[in-house]
Design an enzyme around this catalytic site. Sequence first.
Site, PDB file in Angstrom:
ATOM      1  N   ARG A  18      20.023  47.479  50.529  1.00 49.10           N
ATOM      2  CA  ARG A  18      19.887  48.938  50.675  1.00 49.10           C
ATOM      3  C   ARG A  18      20.371  49.411  52.039  1.00 49.10           C
ATOM      4  O   ARG A  18      21.050  50.435  52.150  1.00 49.10           O
ATOM      5  CB  ARG A  18      18.439  49.373  50.447  1.00 49.10           C
ATOM      6  N   ASN A  36      14.910  50.052  45.618  1.00 49.83           N
ATOM      7  CA  ASN A  36      14.614  48.879  44.808  1.00 49.83           C
ATOM      8  C   ASN A  36      13.879  49.327  43.549  1.00 49.83           C
ATOM      9  O   ASN A  36      13.065  50.250  43.590  1.00 49.83           O
ATOM     10  CB  ASN A  36      13.717  47.902  45.564  1.00 49.83           C
TER      11      ASN A  36
END
Length: 91
Positions: A18, A36
């Site tokens: 990320r 996530n």
Amino acid sequence: MIARQLLFSGRVQGVGFRAAIKRIASGFEVTGWVKNMDDGRVEMQVMCHDSDEMDEFLAAIKDSDLAAFIKQREVHVIAPLTGVRGFNIVR
């Protein structure tokens, strides 16, 4: 406005995925978020004003070191995001 949802699967959690996406996004005129998912995938929703910019952003992800972690990438056309500023990591 062009908007896409991407679902990444593979070894995409616990490897800085990320944060790397956020760094790549900082080089483009895109707005959105990445997070996530409970099933082990990573979801990204992103939008921009220019189709070439979107294509270049998605290509930059595909051509980055992240490619080694991605087993599958699903891309879906979605409605433009509302209430989103910048590009963020959602926890």
